[in-house]
Every structure is written in C-alpha cells, then in structure tokens.
Design a protein around this motif. Structure first.
Motif, PDB file in Angstrom:
ATOM      1  N   GLU A 108     -12.070   6.005 -10.809  1.00  0.00           N
ATOM      2  CA  GLU A 108     -10.984   5.968 -11.784  1.00  0.00           C
ATOM      3  C   GLU A 108     -10.184   4.697 -11.577  1.00  0.00           C
ATOM      4  O   GLU A 108     -10.162   4.136 -10.482  1.00  0.00           O
ATOM      5  CB  GLU A 108     -10.039   7.166 -11.605  1.00  0.00           C
ATOM      6  N   ILE A 109      -9.524   4.244 -12.636  1.00  0.00           N
ATOM      7  CA  ILE A 109      -8.634   3.101 -12.571  1.00  0.00           C
ATOM      8  C   ILE A 109      -7.231   3.610 -12.847  1.00  0.00           C
ATOM      9  O   ILE A 109      -7.015   4.370 -13.784  1.00  0.00           O
ATOM     10  CB  ILE A 109      -9.039   2.003 -13.583  1.00  0.00           C
ATOM     11  N   LEU A 110      -6.276   3.184 -12.030  1.00  0.00           N
ATOM     12  CA  LEU A 110      -4.901   3.633 -12.151  1.00  0.00           C
ATOM     13  C   LEU A 110      -3.981   2.442 -12.363  1.00  0.00           C
ATOM     14  O   LEU A 110      -4.299   1.318 -11.987  1.00  0.00           O
ATOM     15  CB  LEU A 110      -4.459   4.360 -10.870  1.00  0.00           C
ATOM     16  N   ALA A 111      -2.833   2.705 -12.966  1.00  0.00           N
ATOM     17  CA  ALA A 111      -1.784   1.702 -13.098  1.00  0.00           C
ATOM     18  C   ALA A 111      -0.495   2.322 -12.605  1.00  0.00           C
ATOM     19  O   ALA A 111      -0.300   3.541 -12.689  1.00  0.00           O
ATOM     20  CB  ALA A 111      -1.625   1.258 -14.554  1.00  0.00           C
ATOM     21  N   SER A 112       0.388   1.503 -12.078  1.00  0.00           N
ATOM     22  CA  SER A 112       1.689   2.014 -11.673  1.00  0.00           C
ATOM     23  C   SER A 112       2.441   2.420 -12.934  1.00  0.00           C
ATOM     24  O   SER A 112       2.115   1.978 -14.038  1.00  0.00           O
ATOM     25  CB  SER A 112       2.465   0.962 -10.883  1.00  0.00           C
ATOM     26  N   GLY A 113       3.437   3.272 -12.784  1.00  0.00           N
ATOM     27  CA  GLY A 113       4.193   3.762 -13.934  1.00  0.00           C
ATOM     28  C   GLY A 113       4.785   2.656 -14.778  1.00  0.00           C
ATOM     29  O   GLY A 113       4.872   2.776 -16.001  1.00  0.00           O
ATOM     30  N   ASP A 114       5.155   1.537 -14.147  1.00  0.00           N
ATOM     31  CA  ASP A 114       5.744   0.433 -14.910  1.00  0.00           C
ATOM     32  C   ASP A 114       4.704  -0.596 -15.336  1.00  0.00           C
ATOM     33  O   ASP A 114       5.029  -1.606 -15.961  1.00  0.00           O
ATOM     34  CB  ASP A 114       6.867  -0.234 -14.120  1.00  0.00           C
ATOM     35  N   GLY A 115       3.436  -0.371 -14.988  1.00  0.00           N
ATOM     36  CA  GLY A 115       2.366  -1.274 -15.421  1.00  0.00           C
ATOM     37  C   GLY A 115       2.255  -2.556 -14.632  1.00  0.00           C
ATOM     38  O   GLY A 115       1.471  -3.429 -14.980  1.00  0.00           O
ATOM     39  N   SER A 116       3.008  -2.688 -13.542  1.00  0.00           N
ATOM     40  CA  SER A 116       2.994  -3.951 -12.805  1.00  0.00           C
ATOM     41  C   SER A 116       1.867  -4.045 -11.776  1.00  0.00           C
ATOM     42  O   SER A 116       1.573  -5.124 -11.286  1.00  0.00           O
ATOM     43  CB  SER A 116       4.338  -4.169 -12.099  1.00  0.00           C
ATOM     44  N   SER A 117       1.244  -2.923 -11.431  1.00  0.00           N
ATOM     45  CA  SER A 117       0.200  -2.910 -10.415  1.00  0.00           C
ATOM     46  C   SER A 117      -0.938  -2.000 -10.848  1.00  0.00           C
ATOM     47  O   SER A 117      -0.742  -1.081 -11.636  1.00  0.00           O
ATOM     48  CB  SER A 117       0.757  -2.384  -9.092  1.00  0.00           C
ATOM     49  N   MET A 118      -2.107  -2.260 -10.290  1.00  0.00           N
ATOM     50  CA  MET A 118      -3.262  -1.423 -10.583  1.00  0.00           C
ATOM     51  C   MET A 118      -3.925  -1.011  -9.281  1.00  0.00           C
ATOM     52  O   MET A 118      -3.753  -1.646  -8.248  1.00  0.00           O
ATOM     53  CB  MET A 118      -4.238  -2.148 -11.494  1.00  0.00           C
ATOM     54  N   VAL A 167      -9.560   8.635  -2.508  1.00  0.00           N
ATOM     55  CA  VAL A 167      -8.406   7.857  -2.057  1.00  0.00           C
ATOM     56  C   VAL A 167      -8.072   6.800  -3.108  1.00  0.00           C
ATOM     57  O   VAL A 167      -8.936   6.360  -3.864  1.00  0.00           O
ATOM     58  CB  VAL A 167      -8.639   7.174  -0.688  1.00  0.00           C
ATOM     59  N   VAL A 168      -6.800   6.420  -3.131  1.00  0.00           N
ATOM     60  CA  VAL A 168      -6.321   5.363  -4.025  1.00  0.00           C
ATOM     61  C   VAL A 168      -6.290   4.057  -3.249  1.00  0.00           C
ATOM     62  O   VAL A 168      -5.703   3.976  -2.167  1.00  0.00           O
ATOM     63  CB  VAL A 168      -4.905   5.684  -4.541  1.00  0.00           C
ATOM     64  N   ILE A 169      -6.928   3.035  -3.816  1.00  0.00           N
ATOM     65  CA  ILE A 169      -6.943   1.708  -3.199  1.00  0.00           C
ATOM     66  C   ILE A 169      -6.206   0.747  -4.123  1.00  0.00           C
ATOM     67  O   ILE A 169      -6.714   0.375  -5.182  1.00  0.00           O
ATOM     68  CB  ILE A 169      -8.378   1.203  -2.975  1.00  0.00           C
ATOM     69  N   PRO A 170      -4.986   0.336  -3.745  1.00  0.00           N
ATOM     70  CA  PRO A 170      -4.268  -0.653  -4.564  1.00  0.00           C
ATOM     71  C   PRO A 170      -5.072  -1.950  -4.645  1.00  0.00           C
ATOM     72  O   PRO A 170      -5.749  -2.332  -3.689  1.00  0.00           O
ATOM     73  CB  PRO A 170      -2.959  -0.866  -3.808  1.00  0.00           C
ATOM     74  N   LEU A 171      -5.012  -2.593  -5.784  1.00  0.00           N
ATOM     75  CA  LEU A 171      -5.768  -3.837  -5.977  1.00  0.00           C
ATOM     76  C   LEU A 171      -4.975  -5.063  -5.545  1.00  0.00           C
ATOM     77  O   LEU A 171      -5.266  -6.172  -5.973  1.00  0.00           O
ATOM     78  CB  LEU A 171      -6.216  -3.947  -7.437  1.00  0.00           C
ATOM     79  N   THR A 172      -4.008  -4.858  -4.671  1.00  0.00           N
ATOM     80  CA  THR A 172      -3.246  -5.960  -4.102  1.00  0.00           C
ATOM     81  C   THR A 172      -4.204  -6.860  -3.330  1.00  0.00           C
ATOM     82  O   THR A 172      -4.960  -6.389  -2.486  1.00  0.00           O
ATOM     83  CB  THR A 172      -2.166  -5.424  -3.142  1.00  0.00           C
ATOM     84  N   ASP A 173      -4.191  -8.118  -3.631  1.00  0.00           N
ATOM     85  CA  ASP A 173      -5.049  -9.099  -2.957  1.00  0.00           C
ATOM     86  C   ASP A 173      -6.543  -8.858  -3.158  1.00  0.00           C
ATOM     87  O   ASP A 173      -7.356  -9.384  -2.414  1.00  0.00           O
ATOM     88  CB  ASP A 173      -4.747  -9.169  -1.454  1.00  0.00           C
ATOM     89  N   LEU A 213       0.803  -1.204   0.000  1.00  0.00           N
ATOM     90  CA  LEU A 213       0.000   0.000   0.000  1.00  0.00           C
ATOM     91  C   LEU A 213       0.843   1.265   0.000  1.00  0.00           C
ATOM     92  O   LEU A 213       0.311   2.361  -0.054  1.00  0.00           O
ATOM     93  CB  LEU A 213      -0.915   0.010   1.220  1.00  0.00           C
ATOM     94  N   ALA A 214       2.151   1.149   0.049  1.00  0.00           N
ATOM     95  CA  ALA A 214       3.008   2.317   0.229  1.00  0.00           C
ATOM     96  C   ALA A 214       3.404   2.975  -1.088  1.00  0.00           C
ATOM     97  O   ALA A 214       4.552   3.262  -1.339  1.00  0.00           O
ATOM     98  CB  ALA A 214       4.253   1.901   1.007  1.00  0.00           C
ATOM     99  N   PHE A 215       2.438   3.234  -1.955  1.00  0.00           N
ATOM    100  CA  PHE A 215       2.711   3.931  -3.214  1.00  0.00           C
ATOM    101  C   PHE A 215       2.485   5.420  -3.029  1.00  0.00           C
ATOM    102  O   PHE A 215       1.476   5.834  -2.486  1.00  0.00           O
ATOM    103  CB  PHE A 215       1.771   3.442  -4.335  1.00  0.00           C
ATOM    104  N   ALA A 216       3.404   6.213  -3.505  1.00  0.00           N
ATOM    105  CA  ALA A 216       3.188   7.658  -3.517  1.00  0.00           C
ATOM    106  C   ALA A 216       2.212   7.981  -4.633  1.00  0.00           C
ATOM    107  O   ALA A 216       2.099   7.244  -5.610  1.00  0.00           O
ATOM    108  CB  ALA A 216       4.520   8.371  -3.749  1.00  0.00           C
ATOM    109  N   GLN A 217       1.511   9.086  -4.518  1.00  0.00           N
ATOM    110  CA  GLN A 217       0.542   9.447  -5.546  1.00  0.00           C
ATOM    111  C   GLN A 217       1.195   9.544  -6.909  1.00  0.00           C
ATOM    112  O   GLN A 217       0.590   9.207  -7.902  1.00  0.00           O
ATOM    113  CB  GLN A 217      -0.120  10.772  -5.206  1.00  0.00           C
TER     114      GLN A 217
END
Length: 126
Positions: free
Chosen positions: A68-78, A95-101, A19-23
């Motif tokens: 909204e749907i977001l992707a990490s800069g390298d495309g490895s996470s959403m 708020v941004v909610i990572p789709l981890t798990d 969850l520790a992604f910067a905006q």
C-alpha cells in the motif's frame, strides 16, 4: 477512502519527516495517477508505478514489495506498507516505511534503513 490530491504537485511531497509517525497520521492513497517525489530519473513516478515495486534496504538486502502507499494527513510526506518477518507467509506483519531519504533505482525503492531496522518498526493496521 478515495483521496484526491490533484491540486498538489510532486514538489509538495517534501518527504522531510522522520520515522516517528503514529499510525493515525497516515492515510491510504488510492489515486494511482497521483505523482510521488522520490529521487529518480525520470523524476515522475505515480502511486500506481510504486504498487508492488520491490523494496531494498541500504545494505542491498530485499525487504519486500509495496502493498500500500500512504500519505500523511497534510500530504507533505509519503510512506509504503510492506510485509516483514515470518516464514512462508506465517507470522508476517505489515509495517509502514516512510519514504524519507528513499530513492528509486532500477525500478526498486531503496530505503535508507537495514532489514533489521525495518523489521523492528511498529505494526500497521488499517
């Protein structure tokens, strides 16, 4: 900004980040046909399928809808963006909610967090 990630298969989205992604690490995905990889049967959902989908916490409490749907800069996470807090639209924040798990069940995104945890996430602004 329109992002084309046609070369990436859904397997490229490993969703193995915390969850520790910067905006600044997230970019908005505008390609409605791009596949996402979230455990579900059938296994292929697109970005367009997630738009406005209900988000539910691990305790079954409704969190909100996907804005909204977001992707990490390298495309490895959403991740997804949703409004939380407030009352009758006053005082809400994004708020941004990572789709981890995360997983999809009955056309709802089930997040491995409680509503209180999600409401404590940092605010998202474009």
């Amino acid at each position: 900004m329109r992002i084309k990630l046609a070369a990436m298969s859904s397997a490229a989205f490993l969703l193995a980040t915390g969850l520790a992604f910067a905006q600044g690490a997230w970019v908005e995905v505008d390609d409605d046909d791009m596949a996402v990889n979230i455990p579900v049967d059938p296994p292929t959902y697109t970005v367009g399928d997630l738009d406005d989908m209900e988000i539910v916490g691990q305790d079954g409490e409704e969190i909100g809808d996907v804005d909204e749907i977001l992707a990490s800069g390298d495309g490895s996470s959403m991740a997804v963006v949703t409004d939380v807090g407030g009352f009758l639209g006053i005082g809400q924040r994004n708020v941004v909610i990572p789709l981890t798990d995360a997983r999809i069940h009955n056309d709802k995104i089930i997040i491995n967090m409680t509503k209180d945890q999600i409401e404590s996430l940092d605010e998202w602004s474009k």
